[in-house]
Design a protein around this motif. Structure first.
Motif, PDB file in Angstrom:
ATOM      1  N   GLN A 245     -97.032 -80.851  20.242  1.00 21.97           N
ATOM      2  CA  GLN A 245     -96.534 -80.588  21.577  1.00 21.97           C
ATOM      3  C   GLN A 245     -95.247 -79.778  21.471  1.00 21.97           C
ATOM      4  OE1 GLN A 245     -96.548 -83.988  24.307  1.00 21.97           O
ATOM      5  NE2 GLN A 245     -97.865 -85.117  22.873  1.00 21.97           N
ATOM      6  N   ILE A 246     -94.930 -79.075  22.541  1.00 21.21           N
ATOM      7  CA  ILE A 246     -93.802 -78.155  22.475  1.00 21.21           C
ATOM      8  C   ILE A 246     -92.485 -78.879  22.230  1.00 21.21           C
ATOM      9  CG2 ILE A 246     -93.414 -78.141  24.968  1.00 21.21           C
ATOM     10  CD1 ILE A 246     -93.058 -75.173  22.503  1.00 21.21           C
ATOM     11  N   TRP A 247     -92.324 -80.079  22.808  1.00 24.32           N
ATOM     12  CA  TRP A 247     -91.069 -80.806  22.579  1.00 24.32           C
ATOM     13  C   TRP A 247     -90.946 -81.229  21.123  1.00 24.32           C
ATOM     14  CZ3 TRP A 247     -90.810 -85.717  20.646  1.00 24.32           C
ATOM     15  CH2 TRP A 247     -91.958 -86.512  20.732  1.00 24.32           C
ATOM     16  N   GLN A 248     -92.077 -81.507  20.495  1.00 26.49           N
ATOM     17  CA  GLN A 248     -92.053 -81.839  19.077  1.00 26.49           C
ATOM     18  C   GLN A 248     -91.670 -80.614  18.240  1.00 26.49           C
ATOM     19  OE1 GLN A 248     -96.032 -83.310  18.492  1.00 26.49           O
ATOM     20  NE2 GLN A 248     -95.524 -85.405  19.150  1.00 26.49           N
ATOM     21  N   MET A 249     -92.158 -79.450  18.642  1.00 30.76           N
ATOM     22  CA  MET A 249     -91.799 -78.225  17.931  1.00 30.76           C
ATOM     23  C   MET A 249     -90.309 -77.937  18.071  1.00 30.76           C
ATOM     24  SD  MET A 249     -92.358 -75.678  16.027  1.00 30.76           S
ATOM     25  CE  MET A 249     -94.132 -75.801  15.774  1.00 30.76           C
TER      26      MET A 249
ATOM     27  N   THR B 119     -90.596 -64.354  25.879  1.00 30.96           N
ATOM     28  CA  THR B 119     -89.329 -64.971  26.286  1.00 30.96           C
ATOM     29  C   THR B 119     -89.236 -66.394  25.763  1.00 30.96           C
ATOM     30  OG1 THR B 119     -89.225 -63.623  28.288  1.00 30.96           O
ATOM     31  CG2 THR B 119     -87.894 -65.638  28.235  1.00 30.96           C
ATOM     32  N   ALA B 120     -90.316 -67.152  25.912  1.00 29.07           N
ATOM     33  CA  ALA B 120     -90.326 -68.541  25.443  1.00 29.07           C
ATOM     34  C   ALA B 120     -90.188 -68.607  23.929  1.00 29.07           C
ATOM     35  CB  ALA B 120     -91.607 -69.237  25.889  1.00 29.07           C
ATOM     36  N   LEU B 121     -90.842 -67.698  23.240  1.00 26.74           N
ATOM     37  CA  LEU B 121     -90.743 -67.674  21.790  1.00 26.74           C
ATOM     38  C   LEU B 121     -89.320 -67.323  21.353  1.00 26.74           C
ATOM     39  CD1 LEU B 121     -92.260 -67.924  19.114  1.00 26.74           C
ATOM     40  CD2 LEU B 121     -92.787 -65.485  19.267  1.00 26.74           C
ATOM     41  N   GLY B 122     -88.693 -66.389  22.078  1.00 27.16           N
ATOM     42  CA  GLY B 122     -87.310 -66.038  21.777  1.00 27.16           C
ATOM     43  C   GLY B 122     -86.379 -67.228  21.943  1.00 27.16           C
ATOM     44  N   LEU B 123     -86.610 -68.024  22.988  1.00 29.76           N
ATOM     45  CA  LEU B 123     -85.789 -69.214  23.201  1.00 29.76           C
ATOM     46  C   LEU B 123     -86.020 -70.243  22.100  1.00 29.76           C
ATOM     47  CD1 LEU B 123     -86.154 -69.689  27.071  1.00 29.76           C
ATOM     48  CD2 LEU B 123     -84.124 -68.915  25.820  1.00 29.76           C
ATOM     49  N   LEU B 124     -87.259 -70.330  21.627  1.00 30.23           N
ATOM     50  CA  LEU B 124     -87.581 -71.264  20.553  1.00 30.23           C
ATOM     51  C   LEU B 124     -86.863 -70.864  19.265  1.00 30.23           C
ATOM     52  CD1 LEU B 124     -89.415 -73.778  20.477  1.00 30.23           C
ATOM     53  CD2 LEU B 124     -91.175 -72.366  19.427  1.00 30.23           C
ATOM     54  N   ILE B 125     -86.842 -69.574  18.993  1.00 31.81           N
ATOM     55  CA  ILE B 125     -86.131 -69.085  17.807  1.00 31.81           C
ATOM     56  C   ILE B 125     -84.627 -69.308  17.956  1.00 31.81           C
ATOM     57  CG2 ILE B 125     -85.604 -67.013  16.451  1.00 31.81           C
ATOM     58  CD1 ILE B 125     -88.403 -65.995  17.166  1.00 31.81           C
TER      59      ILE B 125
ATOM     60  N   VAL C 285     -85.024 -77.740  15.449  1.00 32.48           N
ATOM     61  CA  VAL C 285     -83.617 -78.148  15.401  1.00 32.48           C
ATOM     62  C   VAL C 285     -83.324 -78.844  14.078  1.00 32.48           C
ATOM     63  CG1 VAL C 285     -81.884 -79.687  16.404  1.00 32.48           C
ATOM     64  CG2 VAL C 285     -83.324 -78.300  17.897  1.00 32.48           C
ATOM     65  N   PHE C 286     -84.231 -79.741  13.669  1.00 32.37           N
ATOM     66  CA  PHE C 286     -84.056 -80.491  12.421  1.00 32.37           C
ATOM     67  C   PHE C 286     -84.096 -79.557  11.217  1.00 32.37           C
ATOM     68  CE2 PHE C 286     -85.489 -83.460   9.069  1.00 32.37           C
ATOM     69  CZ  PHE C 286     -84.535 -84.453   9.238  1.00 32.37           C
ATOM     70  N   PHE C 287     -85.086 -78.679  11.174  1.00 33.17           N
ATOM     71  CA  PHE C 287     -85.223 -77.715  10.081  1.00 33.17           C
ATOM     72  C   PHE C 287     -84.015 -76.779  10.036  1.00 33.17           C
ATOM     73  CE2 PHE C 287     -87.289 -73.559   8.684  1.00 33.17           C
ATOM     74  CZ  PHE C 287     -87.249 -73.872   7.327  1.00 33.17           C
ATOM     75  N   GLY C 288     -83.614 -76.255  11.205  1.00 33.97           N
ATOM     76  CA  GLY C 288     -82.473 -75.359  11.271  1.00 33.97           C
ATOM     77  C   GLY C 288     -81.179 -76.032  10.845  1.00 33.97           C
ATOM     78  N   ALA C 289     -81.011 -77.308  11.228  1.00 33.48           N
ATOM     79  CA  ALA C 289     -79.785 -78.025  10.894  1.00 33.48           C
ATOM     80  C   ALA C 289     -79.624 -78.163   9.383  1.00 33.48           C
ATOM     81  CB  ALA C 289     -79.791 -79.402  11.549  1.00 33.48           C
ATOM     82  N   PHE C 290     -80.688 -78.505   8.687  1.00 33.72           N
ATOM     83  CA  PHE C 290     -80.570 -78.696   7.244  1.00 33.72           C
ATOM     84  C   PHE C 290     -80.581 -77.374   6.486  1.00 33.72           C
ATOM     85  CE2 PHE C 290     -81.429 -83.022   8.496  1.00 33.72           C
ATOM     86  CZ  PHE C 290     -80.563 -83.724   7.663  1.00 33.72           C
ATOM     87  N   LEU C 291     -81.170 -76.336   7.081  1.00 34.75           N
ATOM     88  CA  LEU C 291     -80.989 -74.998   6.515  1.00 34.75           C
ATOM     89  C   LEU C 291     -79.514 -74.601   6.578  1.00 34.75           C
ATOM     90  CD1 LEU C 291     -83.902 -72.638   7.669  1.00 34.75           C
ATOM     91  CD2 LEU C 291     -83.114 -73.008   5.334  1.00 34.75           C
TER      92      LEU C 291
END
Length: 392
Positions: A95-99, A43-49, A104-110
């Motif tokens: 840390q998870i907040w850094q991930m 569930t947590a991984l799904g939210l991260l994705i 978000v940063f990687f996704g935004a520029f993608l």
């Protein structure tokens, strides 16, 4: 700009599609590593994705405005450079907040790269007077295949840090070599719809076109996320056999995308979309009704052949809407389409727990059949406005 320079620009934007797909594909083998590094539940991984996808969609409307203001080449250059470098943040996070921030940063520029490279492909189509969008998306599929396939081997042998370093180095070098050859589209007319600060395009057809993009993208996302699980859980296929569903689907999709421009130039966008819709509908319906994993895999391969050129045609139609810059039209269509892709995985999973996957794939075949009735909406892709590129 000469025809020769436009032809070179066509391969430069194809390289951008390859890099974008390569970055997405390279992220795929890192996902299990991230789950292990941070001890994440499914569930947590799904939210991260989901966070990753939200980062991509969040910048799309802004990117459309910036492309209308500065041109697709300028935005693509910036987005591509930052996107390739931002992949390093995914492995640097401790840390998870850094991930979360890195995703978000990687996704935004993608996402910014996605919008701008599609807009630049429309500019190439206008300069050459012929379709190139489908094969451009074929390079995206090829990049994803290479990124996921080679990335898994590199990660297993050298570790996730070295894998990320090699991904960044290769993608950055390719971007550095090819981006100078991107073409510059003609400057938008001042006051043209869709260029005002903070304004949404007034042309209602662009939103309907975005809805067609959504209909085309939902089944694609469902197959990529759930086809293997469908074969394994409901048909009793082994792990290797179940994985063939995705392989067959993505393989026929890539193959047909490289053939798509020739088909579209011969039959036109509307007729090609209709033919594609028929093949996709039959394939998806067959997948939902198939009695064996092998027949389901063949059906998924057929649906991949049909779906392959539907999204590129719709994107080309969005970028050629009268009165809109390619960036403005593209940002609306991609935002609507990708927003649906974000919601689809969790929605399909929720429904499948209650109905199983077969009825869902049958329902998607009905959606794809609706595209046949909406095919005339992509007629703007059949009337590519031939215009010279702007000056560098």
């Amino acid at each position: 700009m000469s025809f020769r320079n436009a032809s070179i620009g066509r391969w430069a934007v194809a390289a951008s599609f390859f890099v974008n797909g390569f970055m997405v594909g390279s992220w795929a083998p890192q996902i299990p590593v991230v789950a292990s590094r941070f001890d994440l539940s499914e569930t947590a991984l799904g939210l991260l994705i989901l966070v990753f996808g939200c980062g991509a969609v969040s910048v799309m409307p802004l990117c459309g405005y910036l492309i209308g203001r500065f041109g697709s080449r300028a935005i693509l250059r910036i987005a591509a450079f930052i996107c390739t470098l931002s992949f390093a943040g995914l492995v640097a996070a401790t840390q998870i907040w850094q991930m979360v921030a890195a995703l978000v940063f990687f996704g935004a520029f993608l996402g910014a790269m996605d919008i701008s490279m599609n807009a630049n492909a429309v500019a190439v189509e206008r300069s050459l007077g012929r379709a190139v969008m489908s094969s451009s998306h074929g390079f995206w599929s090829l990049g994803g295949f290479v990124g996921a396939g080679v990335g898994g081997l590199l990660l297993e042998r050298y570790g996730y840090m070295a894998h990320a370093g090699m991904v960044v180095a290769f993608a950055f070098a390719l971007v550095l070599i090819t981006l100078p050859f991107l073409i510059v589209e003609a400057r938008p007319v001042a006051g043209q719809a869709g260029h005002g600060r903070g304004r949404l395009p007034r042309n209602p057809m662009i939103y309907v076109t975005g809805l067609v993009a959504l209909i085309c993208m939902l089944p694609e996302g469902a197959v990529l996320d759930w086809a293997a699980l469908y074969l394994r859980q409901e048909m009793g296929a082994g792990i290797a056999e179940a994985s063939l569903a995705f392989t067959a689907f993505s393989g026929t999709m890539a193959m047909m995308r490289f053939a798509g421009d020739r088909l579209r130039n011969r039959f036109g966008a509307v007729r090609t979309l209709r033919y594609s819709g028929v093949v996709a509908t039959v394939g998806m319906l067959g997948a939902g009704l198939a009695p064996t994993p092998m027949l389901a895999t063949i059906a998924f391969a057929l649906s991949g052949m049909g779906i392959a050129n539907m999204v590129p045609i719709v994107f080309s139609a969005a970028g050629n809407q009268p009165g809109l810059s390619p960036g403005a039209g593209m940002s609306v269509a991609t935002t609507i389409g990708y927003s649906g892709m974000l919601v689809a995985p969790s929605l399909v999973g929720f429904i499948a727990e209650r109905t199983g996957f077969a009825p869902i794939f049958i329902a998607f075949s009905v959606l794809l059949a609706c595209v046949l009735m909406l095919a005339n909406l992509v007629s703007s892709a059949d009337t590519i406005v031939v215009q010279p590129a702007g000056e560098a």
